[in-house]
Design a protein around this motif. Structure first.
Motif, PDB file in Angstrom:
ATOM      1  N   GLY A  41       0.790  -1.221   0.000  1.00 22.58           N
ATOM      2  CA  GLY A  41       0.000   0.000   0.000  1.00 22.58           C
ATOM      3  C   GLY A  41       0.827   1.280   0.000  1.00 22.58           C
ATOM      4  O   GLY A  41       0.286   2.378   0.095  1.00 22.58           O
ATOM      5  N   ALA A  42       2.145   1.161  -0.146  1.00 25.19           N
ATOM      6  CA  ALA A  42       3.020   2.350  -0.110  1.00 25.19           C
ATOM      7  C   ALA A  42       2.865   3.215  -1.354  1.00 25.19           C
ATOM      8  O   ALA A  42       3.225   4.393  -1.343  1.00 25.19           O
ATOM      9  CB  ALA A  42       4.476   1.923   0.039  1.00 25.19           C
ATOM     10  N   GLY A  43       2.344   2.620  -2.429  1.00 23.70           N
ATOM     11  CA  GLY A  43       2.129   3.411  -3.646  1.00 23.70           C
ATOM     12  C   GLY A  43       3.048   3.041  -4.795  1.00 23.70           C
ATOM     13  O   GLY A  43       3.162   3.786  -5.773  1.00 23.70           O
ATOM     14  N   LYS A  44       3.665   1.854  -4.721  1.00 22.82           N
ATOM     15  CA  LYS A  44       4.623   1.447  -5.767  1.00 22.82           C
ATOM     16  C   LYS A  44       3.922   1.254  -7.116  1.00 22.82           C
ATOM     17  O   LYS A  44       4.357   1.791  -8.131  1.00 22.82           O
ATOM     18  CB  LYS A  44       5.342   0.146  -5.343  1.00 22.82           C
ATOM     19  N   THR A  45       2.838   0.477  -7.097  1.00 26.88           N
ATOM     20  CA  THR A  45       2.128   0.197  -8.348  1.00 26.88           C
ATOM     21  C   THR A  45       1.520   1.479  -8.917  1.00 26.88           C
ATOM     22  O   THR A  45       1.539   1.711 -10.131  1.00 26.88           O
ATOM     23  CB  THR A  45       1.022  -0.859  -8.114  1.00 26.88           C
ATOM     24  N   THR A  46       0.998   2.331  -8.035  1.00 27.61           N
ATOM     25  CA  THR A  46       0.410   3.606  -8.485  1.00 27.61           C
ATOM     26  C   THR A  46       1.477   4.451  -9.177  1.00 27.61           C
ATOM     27  O   THR A  46       1.220   5.062 -10.221  1.00 27.61           O
ATOM     28  CB  THR A  46      -0.172   4.360  -7.273  1.00 27.61           C
ATOM     29  N   HIS A 205       9.347  -7.442  -3.461  1.00 22.66           N
ATOM     30  CA  HIS A 205       9.317  -7.604  -2.005  1.00 22.66           C
ATOM     31  C   HIS A 205      10.439  -8.514  -1.513  1.00 22.66           C
ATOM     32  O   HIS A 205      10.738  -8.552  -0.323  1.00 22.66           O
ATOM     33  CB  HIS A 205       7.973  -8.183  -1.558  1.00 22.66           C
TER      34      HIS A 205
HETATM   35  N1  LIG Z   1      -7.732   2.971  -8.278  1.00 21.61           N
HETATM   36  C1  LIG Z   1      -7.630   3.243  -6.967  1.00 21.61           C
HETATM   37  N2  LIG Z   1      -8.613   3.885  -6.314  1.00 21.61           N
HETATM   38  C2  LIG Z   1      -8.508   4.162  -5.001  1.00 21.61           C
HETATM   39  N3  LIG Z   1      -7.446   3.855  -4.223  1.00 21.61           N
HETATM   40  C3  LIG Z   1      -6.419   3.215  -4.828  1.00 21.61           C
HETATM   41  C4  LIG Z   1      -6.456   2.866  -6.218  1.00 21.61           C
HETATM   42  N4  LIG Z   1      -5.298   2.237  -6.529  1.00 21.61           N
HETATM   43  C5  LIG Z   1      -4.574   2.184  -5.393  1.00 21.61           C
HETATM   44  N5  LIG Z   1      -5.240   2.767  -4.368  1.00 21.61           N
HETATM   45  C6  LIG Z   1      -4.746   2.958  -2.990  1.00 21.61           C
HETATM   46  O1  LIG Z   1      -3.516   3.663  -3.094  1.00 21.61           O
HETATM   47  C7  LIG Z   1      -2.588   3.175  -2.136  1.00 21.61           C
HETATM   48  C8  LIG Z   1      -1.331   2.706  -2.845  1.00 21.61           C
HETATM   49  O2  LIG Z   1      -1.615   1.474  -3.516  1.00 21.61           O
HETATM   50  P1  LIG Z   1      -0.555   0.706  -4.437  1.00 21.61           P
HETATM   51  O3  LIG Z   1      -1.250  -0.479  -5.004  1.00 21.61           O
HETATM   52  O4  LIG Z   1       0.055   1.671  -5.372  1.00 21.61           O
HETATM   53  O5  LIG Z   1       0.534   0.260  -3.368  1.00 21.61           O
HETATM   54  P2  LIG Z   1       1.717  -0.794  -3.532  1.00 21.61           P
HETATM   55  O6  LIG Z   1       2.889  -0.195  -2.840  1.00 21.61           O
HETATM   56  O7  LIG Z   1       1.871  -1.152  -4.955  1.00 21.61           O
HETATM   57  O8  LIG Z   1       1.173  -2.022  -2.692  1.00 21.61           O
HETATM   58  P3  LIG Z   1       1.511  -3.615  -2.834  1.00 21.61           P
HETATM   59  O9  LIG Z   1       2.925  -3.790  -2.406  1.00 21.61           O
HETATM   60  O10 LIG Z   1       0.549  -4.238  -1.874  1.00 21.61           O
HETATM   61  O11 LIG Z   1       1.260  -3.990  -4.272  1.00 21.61           O
HETATM   62  C9  LIG Z   1      -3.287   2.086  -1.344  1.00 21.61           C
HETATM   63  O12 LIG Z   1      -3.816   2.660  -0.154  1.00 21.61           O
HETATM   64  C10 LIG Z   1      -4.418   1.655  -2.279  1.00 21.61           C
HETATM   65  O13 LIG Z   1      -5.514   1.175  -1.551  1.00 21.61           O
END
Ligand SMILES: Nc1ncnc2c1ncn2[C@@H]1O[C@H](COP(=O)(O)OP(=O)(O)OP(=O)(O)O)[C@@H](O)[C@H]1O
Length: 250
Positions: A41-46, A205
């Motif tokens: 949930g840190a925001g990597k994928t975003t 990870h």
């Molecule tokens: N389309 C969306 N709409 C609303 N919230 C979102 C959306 N996509 C991601 N989020 C939120 O944004 C935050 C970052 O999510 P993200 O998937 O980028 O994290 P991550 O670091 O890739 O996590 P992981 O390691 O679990 O894959 C999280 O709180 C997630 O719930």
């Protein structure tokens, strides 16, 4: 100093009240493996989705291969040499490894879909596909159906498909997920060999893999890049250890 292959500056992305990307800047140099780590949930994928063009940032800018791509759609970024493995490729399970890569080469050539018979008859496509399989160490499995490959081999195949377009930058989203230690060690060796072909941004990870591969690591926590540096600098960073790594890399 060489120009970065990819340079994102001040990216911001909100989902309602959630600041998923909080003013993040990140660069990847040609031939560099840059790892992006951080808790779930840190925001990597975003962040990566904004780099590829799947998501539009609310503010900030992205340069790739010397051009401002902030407003370019995904397919235009792909044409410039940005490839995302496990997202833009889909393995066809009932086709051989070689057929899968040959179809990916054909798609990157800009042809619309042709019949598989054509792909099987096209010498140039097949030679190119064989080179792709070789690059990931899968040449001995060329005639094996994708469904009969092990989990690790399927991941290798996906990378061979992403390489079909000869990308300058490969974005890898958790390539080690679901792999045993032996398979992930093999993949580490393979990715290291690919460094001469393209830069890589690696979300992962598996900290053993990250510290074995990365030239540089950026740590995201709650949407913010709290640190960026060499593996040694990240290992020794007190804030990173407290926020994320714990004793994992002690
Ligand atoms: N389309 C969306 N709409 C609303 N919230 C979102 C959306 N996509 C991601 N989020 C939120 O944004 C935050 C970052 O999510 P993200 O998937 O980028 O994290 P991550 O670091 O890739 O996590 P992981 O390691 O679990 O894959 C999280 O709180 C997630 O719930």
């Amino acid at each position: 100093m060489a120009e970065p292959l990819l340079s994102a500056q001040g990216l911001v992305k909100r989902f309602g009240g959630l600041l998923a990307t909080d003013n993040v800047s990140i660069e990847v140099m040609p031939g560099e493996i840059h790892a992006l780590i951080g808790p779930n949930g840190a925001g990597k994928t975003t962040l990566v989705s904004q780099l590829t063009g799947n998501l539009r940032p609310d503010s900030g800018s992205i340069r790739f291969a010397g051009r401002d791509v902030t407003r370019l759609p995904l397919h235009a970024r792909v044409r410039l040499g940005l490839a995302r493995s496990f997202q833009i490729t889909a393995v066809l399970r009932d086709f051989t490894a070689l057929d899968n890569v040959a179809l990916a080469v054909q798609a990157h050539d800009g042809h619309s879909f042709r019949f598989l018979a054509d792909v099987r008859a096209d010498r140039r496509l097949r030679d190119s596909a064989r080179r792709g399989l070789e690059a990931v160490g899968l040449q001995a499995r060329a005639e094996t159906l994708a469904s009969a490959l092990s989990h690790g081999e399927q991941r290798q195949l996906e990378i061979a498909m992403a390489l079909a377009g000869e990308p300058r930058l490969l974005l890898l989203d958790e390539p080690m997920a679901g792999m045993g230690p032996e398979e992930s060690q093999r993949l580490v060796g393979m990715l290291r060999n690919l460094k001469s072909r393209c830069g890589m941004l690696l979300i992962e990870h598996d900290m053993d893999a990250v510290f074995a591969l990365a030239d540089r690591i950026t740590v995201l926590v709650y949407g913010r890049a709290i640190a960026s540096g060499t593996p040694d600098q990240i290992r020794g960073n007190a804030q990173v250890r407290q926020a994320y790594l714990g004793e994992e890399v002690a």
